[in-house]
Design an enzyme around this catalytic site. Sequence first.
Site, PDB file in Angstrom:
ATOM      1  N   LYS A  40       0.844  -1.197   0.000  1.00 15.83           N
ATOM      2  CA  LYS A  40       0.000   0.000   0.000  1.00 15.83           C
ATOM      3  C   LYS A  40       0.879   1.247   0.000  1.00 15.83           C
ATOM      4  CE  LYS A  40      -1.484   2.849   2.842  1.00 15.83           C
ATOM      5  NZ  LYS A  40      -1.329   4.054   2.008  1.00 15.83           N
TER       6      LYS A  40
ATOM      7  N   GLU B 251      10.333   1.466  10.079  1.00 17.24           N
ATOM      8  CA  GLU B 251      11.415   2.378   9.685  1.00 17.24           C
ATOM      9  C   GLU B 251      10.868   3.791   9.814  1.00 17.24           C
ATOM     10  OE1 GLU B 251      14.399   1.915   9.137  1.00 17.24           O
ATOM     11  OE2 GLU B 251      14.526  -0.230   8.726  1.00 17.24           O
TER      12      GLU B 251
ATOM     13  N   CYS C 142      14.851  10.321   5.677  1.00 13.48           N
ATOM     14  CA  CYS C 142      15.054  10.033   7.097  1.00 13.48           C
ATOM     15  C   CYS C 142      16.523  10.020   7.473  1.00 13.48           C
ATOM     16  CB  CYS C 142      14.429   8.678   7.405  1.00 13.48           C
ATOM     17  SG  CYS C 142      15.038   7.422   6.269  1.00 13.48           S
TER      18      CYS C 142
ATOM     19  N   GLU D  57      11.929  16.466  13.227  1.00 17.24           N
ATOM     20  CA  GLU D  57      12.234  16.177  11.831  1.00 17.24           C
ATOM     21  C   GLU D  57      11.476  17.176  10.950  1.00 17.24           C
ATOM     22  OE1 GLU D  57      10.751  12.445  10.237  1.00 17.24           O
ATOM     23  OE2 GLU D  57      12.723  12.058   9.386  1.00 17.24           O
TER      24      GLU D  57
END
Length: 500
Positions: A183, A259, A293, A394
């Site tokens: 997905k 992750e 990331c 982030e």
Amino acid sequence: MTAAVQAVQLARYEHLFIGGEWVAPEDGGFIESIDPSTGRVWAVAAYGGPRDIDKAVAAARAALEGPWGRMPGHERAALLRRFADLYRDNAAELAMLETRDNGRALRETRVDAGGHHLGYHWWASLADKASGRTIPFDDSVHAFTTRVPVGVVGAITPWNVPLMAAAWKLGPALAAGCTVVLKPAEQTPVTSLALGRLFEQAGFPPGVVNIVPGYGRDGAGERLTAHPDVDKITFTGEGATAKAILRVGADTMKRFTFELGGKSPHIIFADADVEQALNAATNSAWTLCGQSCALGSRVLVQRPIYDRVVEAFRARAAKVRVGPPLDEANHMGPQAHAEQLAKTLSYIELGRQAGAELVAGGKRLSGGIHGEGYFVEPTVFANVANDMRIAREEIFGPVAALIPFDDEEEAIGLANDSAYGLTAGLWTSDVGRAHRVSSRIKAGMVWVNTYRFIRWSTPYGGFKGSGWGRENGVEALDAYLETRTTVISTTGRFPDAYAS
Ligand code: NAD
């Protein structure tokens, strides 16, 4: 351009790939995928709802219980190799589609998509090597382990690197003998759907790989997570989403690989080869328009070279060509979608308000070649304190935060003072320091005198808030296998516990 003319020119991906067939969504619909370099719709893609996910999971289960589940590893390997070759032959097209869908500069997507076939080949090489071991005990039993596929895997991927995230999940899952419902993120459905054609051409049995783009919460993602017949979720995305997935998946005791994000320290000691360190540090601040990331978004610089590094960042920011990502002269494309653009600009404002010194960039670029696209200047903040939000959270935009330090202890303290622990880099010419510092960094991957060296064979994943488990490396194969221990009596005798 009239709406009618525009409609004719839209790329169309109007079917989901379920059970080896291209089917219309049952309770999903159609996503208008935006080209972030123009802000306009460029493709229409099917998305699935809960009923489509149910169909995909049923197809994956049937394949697992059917021909795929019985297929020897070397035959699975052969299919994966065929797929890898098709991937190589179509890599240029896939790169172009990914750039259209998420705006990553084509000069980067070409390199990224151009390498994945090697990863699929590597996974193919492991497909018949999931062996167990014998357990010595005594001569009354023969005990041994076998490794069996976890089962049906739900693979949920983000918008920044759809092809890479798919490769990191599909490669080991298929090598291990699992079946998959992939997905992709709602913002970037196109390249994942394009992969379906390659699986079809490679000759995978129906249902081994199913591809259903869709929304997360209350949509295909949540249904996949809740589905009682899905054994494992492998997810790449934000920590908050991972927690929601954990809560929903807990009811059915799923296995998970997560992750998640990063706020990686990139440490430059004064004894380093500073020019090389600058090559890596500037690239790792701005590549993917900051939407990765692994980027070294916190650049920790030892004081004797701090001013030189700040000046070099300013000068190099001026050299970054930001523009339409399909033009390979440009280094950096736009942010991948409008929400991400707003998020980046809001963090730049937060940095200003917190008192960090804006050394370069800081603005949206529009008009001319930038039009209505979601472009942002490469941005540099100096004199950042590690407790500022731009150093803790982030941003996922092209924003470097330059933080000074005095000595090794302070550098290690700053590096580890983060909720994240995905990657870290350090630059030094002192081999002792390289060992001392790298062994104390709390991150799943540490690079010394290099940065972002990531391959299919190198385990990748996070400490702390950056995730659970590892992708890539043989560790990733383990993540798609269960261990079954079998104990066989050599005598066939079992004492009667109630005889006396
Ligand atoms: P996101 O968490 O918003 O979405 C990721 C995926 O999860 C999408 O497919 C989305 O539809 C789905 N999703 C959202 N809510 C869901 C729910 N409740 N249930 C099930 N699925 C749901 O993340 P994003 O914004 O697409 O991606 C950016 C994030 O991904 C960043 O934090 C980045 O650091 C992280 N990332 C990590 C890695 C890594 O390898 N560690 C790699 C790339 C990106």
